[in-house]
Design an enzyme around this catalytic site. Sequence first.
Site, PDB file in Angstrom:
ATOM      1  N   LYS A   1     -10.273   0.274  -2.808  1.00 23.83           N
ATOM      2  CA  LYS A   1      -9.921   0.057  -1.221  1.00 23.83           C
ATOM      3  C   LYS A   1     -10.312   1.338  -0.449  1.00 23.83           C
ATOM      4  CE  LYS A   1      -7.025  -1.336   2.770  1.00 23.83           C
ATOM      5  NZ  LYS A   1      -5.699  -1.801   3.175  1.00 23.83           N
TER       6      LYS A   1
ATOM      7  N   ASP B   1       0.759  -1.139   0.156  1.00 19.47           N
ATOM      8  CA  ASP B   1       0.016   0.026  -0.122  1.00 19.47           C
ATOM      9  C   ASP B   1       0.863   1.248  -0.253  1.00 19.47           C
ATOM     10  OD1 ASP B   1      -1.920  -1.969   0.321  1.00 19.47           O
ATOM     11  OD2 ASP B   1      -2.943  -1.024   1.833  1.00 19.47           O
TER      12      ASP B   1
ATOM     13  N   LYS C   1      -6.858   3.305  -3.677  1.00 22.40           N
ATOM     14  CA  LYS C   1      -7.102   3.216  -2.018  1.00 22.40           C
ATOM     15  C   LYS C   1      -7.309   4.866  -1.579  1.00 22.40           C
ATOM     16  CE  LYS C   1      -5.022   2.054   2.481  1.00 22.40           C
ATOM     17  NZ  LYS C   1      -3.960   1.224   3.235  1.00 22.40           N
TER      18      LYS C   1
END
Lengths: 335, 294, 483
Positions: free
Chosen positions: A271, A172, A235
């Site tokens: 996400k 991430d 995300k």
Amino acid sequence: MSLDASERHVEPGGRPARVAPAFLPAALAEVASSDAALRRFLHGLPGVDQVGAELRTAALSTRSIKSASKLWAIDAAISMVDLTTLEGADTPGKVRSLCAKARHPDPQDPTVPSVAAVCVYPDLVATAKKELAGSGVAVASVATAFPSGRSSLAVKLADVRDALAAGADEVDMVIDRGAFLQGRFLEVLEEVRAVREACGAARLKVILETGELATYDNVRRASWLAMLGGADFLKTSTGKTSPAATLPVALVMLEAARELTEAGGGPVGVKVAGGIRTTKDAIRYLVLVNETVGDAWLQPQMFRIGASSLLNDLLMQRAKQRNGAYASSDDFSLE
Amino acid sequence: MPDPRPPGGRLSVQKTYKLFLAGAFPRSESGRSYPVSDARGALLAHAALASRKDARDAVVAARRAQPGWAAASAYNRGQVLYRVAELLEDRHAQFAEAVAAGEGLDGAGAEAVVAETVDRWVWYAGWADKIAQVAGSSNPVAGPWFNFSVPEPVGVVAALAPQRSSLLGLAGVVAPLLAAGNAVVVVASEERPLPAVTLSEVLATSDVPPGVVNVLTGRTRELAPVLAAHRDVDGLDLAGAGPELAAELERASAGNLKRVLTPRGGEEDWWAMPSTRRMLTFVETKTAWHPVGV
Amino acid sequence: MSEPVGGLFEYAPAPEPRSLVSIRPSYGLFVGGEFVDPVEGGSLKTINPASEEVLAEVATAGPADVDRAVRAARRAYEEVWGPMPGRERAKYLFRVARMIQERARELAVLESLDNGKPIRESRDVDVPLAAAHFFYHAGWADKLSYAGLGPDPRPLGVAGQVIPWNFPLLMAAWKLAPALAAGNTCVLKPAETTPLSALLLAEILRDAELPPGVVNVVTGAGDTGASLVAHPGVDKVAFTGSTEVGREIRRTLAGSGKRLTLELGGKAANVVFDDAPLSQAVEGIVNGIFFNQGHVCCAGSRLLVQESVADAVVDRLKRRMETLRIGDPLDKNTDVGAINSSGQLDKIRELSAAGEAEGAERWAPACRLPERGFWFPPTVFTNVSPSQRIAREEIFGPVLSVITFRTAEEAVAKANNTTYGLSAGVWTEKGSRILWMVHHLRAGVVWANTFNRFDPASPFGGYKESGFGREGGRHGLEAYLDA
């Protein structure tokens, strides 16, 4: 959709099945050929009207999800959770208990699916990896000088390599919001590309930190930058700034992901992370996914919810749905 | 030897009173005219007796001219109307003579009518760039929208000028329509049409664009039903219709649902200071919404 | 019920309980503060259009009943409501607003039962807006001299108000609230197919201790409305409904000196430029035409889309239409409910068939419609030419006609090429173009980058044959005052 952990597709060796990396058609790869071309492309994207986008998600939030559909949604949400601990005070012990929770969120009820992944800092990846071996639960690591991203590219890449070396299945990363807001789009994109290269087979989630991007137009542009750079997932947030994930932000990101698919690329997942604490919140996101992009995204490979306390609320609501009585927070372990 | 010259030494040149259509002064296409008498019944002149087709032509002219008039800035329209007042003042004597003859007033009475007419016209000229502020608003809606209302002219208005007050009443009907941005087809007082024709001459030499005001002389009874039923007329001012005719015209106006102003209780007192009503009856309120966001 | 949106995530039925409202088997007329039997004794049955089940029998008012109601209103006007200080009238209206809020769920269920509209809309739009209308106008009752209509505006007397079936409660509020604030008394005639919410509102008014006769409700069909507007004791007529009936009322009132406002039909253009925020534009198109099954006078029934984005917009629109949930109006997840009556359904079918016959291309998402009740799927026609009936006539149903344009001038010309002029929409991110469009569109309401928004503070009403007069805001008061 079956969500039993036992039925989750697991590759030999315990690594979750890796879907093919998001594909970028040649025409789209072109737009990143120069700073000017990229700017033209990003500014040519249809705008997002703030009020309209917020009204749309507010209307979807009034969906009433009851009985069987609620049970399905709770299990789906559990299976999509990236169970996260990103504290300076994290220790191997804390991560170990989190991993146990991730495998069997409710040890007394084997029908509860395991979560999608555990998300930790790079130095705790090895611990998590060991704890989760054979479980089908992936290990995700934040990297690239998370959460601010204020470091040199070399340091960021070293951070990524560190996490991968420790066994991270997913990375991430954060984008350089400063560069983005300054309009240095190609620089942002090339950083994503560099991390993408470094990631190899690991899945790359690109954190836009939408709370710092100020407008939905920027969220859409940043989504495209991330996708052009090779993201597997868009995300929303680090969880370290406010506002974090919001429904309209998720709407804009889901639409961007869908547009890439329509253009022959992708698939790219989404996400949402930060501030999602209740079952009600999680279901609202699932409704949004359902009515914006549909079935293809209603699976852990395509939609994730980064959270920690959410999991227990999902479990409590699950128990309520099954047993009829409201559960107590003490019915479930804290981590 | 008899004096071969006419009485007074020369024969005066009499004016032919014609229609005012699209900025020009044609005779009625029908070729008809009718005698106009003064208040004591003596013949004053022959006026054009407009036909239904003249009425139709007037509407066409008004429709063509209206968008340009409405598109002019309100400041500009105000200036154009003020210029009309200047020209009215300039022809003070001529108007006074026409009013005195037609309405049977003495010199001072007619002078007073003209003075009030000029002042009334100035009053309306000043309204051109204020009516939107007075009639418009921003509206505090409960949500993230900016919402505002603005008045816009309805378009083409047919007006029946008052039958008795042939100049002041005429101005009281025409000027508010112009201030609000409408184009006008006005049917002059049937028995006292001459001031209206003279007003046409003022308008023709002013900066009011051709077609913005069109003046018909003739039989109200004949022309009004055509205008009331005309589907390209947006508004109807019935100042000069009696109650019976007004009812018939209201009925005829239902075809395209015209905005209609019907006098309440007989002919208005044109000497009284007007309200904004004559302007506001012939504007539409347009309300616009826009989200407020980043 | 419609097909599931996706397949994985099906929504279980989530009906608002019908038991929230108790419907009496029969209703009388509300005259002089009480429910009375009609003098002439007729009745009609009102049904649930989603099931064709009879909900109640409702009295039909004949001329003698209308006369009784008008007399009651006159007496109340002269003796109580007219002389009452504005600040006292205001408090009655505030009280009514609060009571509508308190009984909101009940009103919403009743409205959806009688009208067929989704509970999501009756709950989130109709009922809250009805309360808001009373709340907004309450505050005007003692401030009328500030309304810009002169120093001492006076009420007109008795208002005869005839309202349609598409927003039964909301239209009652639009009519009653300003009339009462201005000091008039009212005789309200609800639509034949949707009388119940107005009768429940009458109960609320009674419970709020509104003096008897200030509001009277006479139910019935068109002939009841005709006797009301023609009644010599009525000083002011307000009508919302079809242009055809509006014209008839205009003729009836000719020469009567009665004041008249008309809010009639529409065929609004919703104009989408190539630089529009496309996702929100698609939402606006959907909301514009499928809100309330398209039973909306200001519905955006003509989509004017710039040629360069026409395919993209239509594709997105179709995909979005596939997610619309059609079915049980009481289900909280229903987006599109039932058509209000079999007569209206026939009309929608007839015009849609004409669209096909004239060569337009018809498309509707696959959806399974309930067997009983009156249903029509959300439908879009492409390849529509502006001369076709579906591009000119008001369908008053969930049917959209798509027409393309190339330039802003062409868009305006096509948008304005209608005898109506109620509303219009424009979608573009260019500020100066928005204002240019707002200026050139001949419509009483222009929604820019939004559609179908309503507010009691916002004047509403049409240009041209969409009627005259405004409802809402400072402008709406003018219809009920003699300045």
